[in-house]
Enzyme design. Sequence first.
Site, mmCIF file in Angstrom:
data_model
loop_
_atom_site.group_PDB
_atom_site.id
_atom_site.type_symbol
_atom_site.label_atom_id
_atom_site.label_comp_id
_atom_site.label_asym_id
_atom_site.label_seq_id
_atom_site.Cartn_x
_atom_site.Cartn_y
_atom_site.Cartn_z
ATOM 1 N N TYR A 41 -5.201 3.848 7.175
ATOM 2 C CA TYR A 41 -6.642 3.670 7.269
ATOM 3 C C TYR A 41 -6.956 2.162 7.195
ATOM 4 O O TYR A 41 -6.138 1.381 6.708
ATOM 5 C CB TYR A 41 -7.296 4.455 6.120
ATOM 6 C CG TYR A 41 -8.802 4.374 6.118
ATOM 7 C CD1 TYR A 41 -9.535 4.941 7.159
ATOM 8 C CD2 TYR A 41 -9.495 3.716 5.099
ATOM 9 C CE1 TYR A 41 -10.923 4.851 7.174
ATOM 10 C CE2 TYR A 41 -10.875 3.630 5.103
ATOM 11 C CZ TYR A 41 -11.578 4.185 6.150
ATOM 12 O OH TYR A 41 -12.949 4.089 6.167
ATOM 13 N N ASN A 53 -8.486 0.172 5.317
ATOM 14 C CA ASN A 53 -8.400 -0.627 4.078
ATOM 15 C C ASN A 53 -7.016 -0.574 3.446
ATOM 16 O O ASN A 53 -6.821 -1.121 2.365
ATOM 17 C CB ASN A 53 -9.481 -0.180 3.082
ATOM 18 C CG ASN A 53 -9.263 1.222 2.543
ATOM 19 O OD1 ASN A 53 -8.271 1.875 2.859
ATOM 20 N ND2 ASN A 53 -10.179 1.687 1.720
ATOM 21 N N LYS A 54 -6.053 0.054 4.088
ATOM 22 C CA LYS A 54 -4.715 0.167 3.485
ATOM 23 C C LYS A 54 -3.882 -1.093 3.801
ATOM 24 O O LYS A 54 -4.267 -1.901 4.644
ATOM 25 C CB LYS A 54 -4.025 1.443 3.974
ATOM 26 C CG LYS A 54 -4.796 2.725 3.598
ATOM 27 C CD LYS A 54 -4.798 3.033 2.092
ATOM 28 C CE LYS A 54 -5.887 3.969 1.619
ATOM 29 N NZ LYS A 54 -5.650 5.381 1.846
ATOM 30 N N ILE A 55 -2.742 -1.241 3.142
ATOM 31 C CA ILE A 55 -1.977 -2.501 3.236
ATOM 32 C C ILE A 55 -1.491 -2.739 4.656
ATOM 33 O O ILE A 55 -1.478 -3.861 5.144
ATOM 34 C CB ILE A 55 -0.810 -2.507 2.211
ATOM 35 C CG1 ILE A 55 -1.381 -2.489 0.788
ATOM 36 C CG2 ILE A 55 0.093 -3.726 2.423
ATOM 37 C CD1 ILE A 55 -0.340 -2.371 -0.320
#
Length: 369
Positions: A182, A184-186
């Site tokens: 997604y 906002n993931k790393i």
Amino acid sequence: MSNIFIPVSEPNITQKEVDYVLDAVRSGWISSLGEYISKFEDKFARFLGVKYAVSVSSGTAGLHLALLAIGVGQGDEVIIPDLTFVATANAVTYTGASPVMVDVDPLTWCIDPLSIIKAVTPRTRCIIPVHLYGQPADMDTIGDIARKHKLVVIEDSAEAHGALYKGKRTGSIGACGVFSFYGNKIVTTGEGGMVTTNDKSLFVRLEFLRDHAMSKEKRYWHEELGFNYRLTNLQAALGLAQLERIEELLEKKKQIFNLYRDLLKDVKMISLNPQVSWAENVFWMVCLLLDKRSPVSRDEMALKLKQAGIDTRPFFYPLSKMPLFKNAKNVNNPISNDLSARGLNLPSATTLKLSDVYYIAKTIKEILS
Ligand SMILES: *Cc1c(COP(=O)(O)O)cnc(C)c1O
């Protein structure tokens, strides 16, 4: 109101990502066939040190697929931590099984092994530890419990790309690991996910169920219910570029956390993310935990930071508190309730300027003084 705005999270996109995505678009392979998909899966498997990686359309789809591949369904119970994103529980519910939410450990904020033992019943099939906010769960103890009771472990590693548990990458330890990409993931692909495993038979099931459970020998022939949970070549192109930069992204996360920690180390009434000797936290989100005796509540802190142009997020609500799960068992989880009420995610984007961290730390100190 200030005209500064510092977001909690923001994707880190460079020319490399743009180049790969353009190349994928121009190649005509814009759907779920194409060379970026296998390159992304292969590189992800190598990064983790596992045999197989199966790309999927989201982390939630990945959790659902992993549970189905293992054979979890109606009448089964799956033990999960109470403090996690709703997707962990929803994926269990999709299969017809019941999520059983247990408390977390105050040291790691991840699922508490003793609470797992208390929740095991003859119907329990599976445990899903979540590596919350980038901190690995206590996998050896969880593995011992699973072996003793013949349970399968699926790691929800959606928030912990690259984290290490006793030298092993999270997502490479249980029967399956599940990742989210997604925004906002790393590592991001916009929307997307990955399921990892060392088990050939699970790998075969995952690929089969991801693609409508279509017969390998006979096209358009289906003997069971499958899903379209495929990632596209466009998303994989973005993901491959991100994965080629993962060391840089992880380094940036660490640098941001370390600066927050140094700037806030003498401030009373607060603490930051857990750090334990046996694991390496990747600090997906920098977390501020207000003391029980803090004169400023979590919500007051969030409001004052917002007025200074600093965006934050409250911790997840305990799942057992939600109307959606009102019929769930094990609904008294005091540590989850307590952390949930006192925790706040601070700006943690890998695009964050270090000067912004100084400003945020100074503002926190002013609010508490
Ligand atoms: C983000 C996340 C997911 C789900 O990922 P999606 O890709 O948004 O479906 C699952 N579990 C946890 C703990 C997450 O943070």
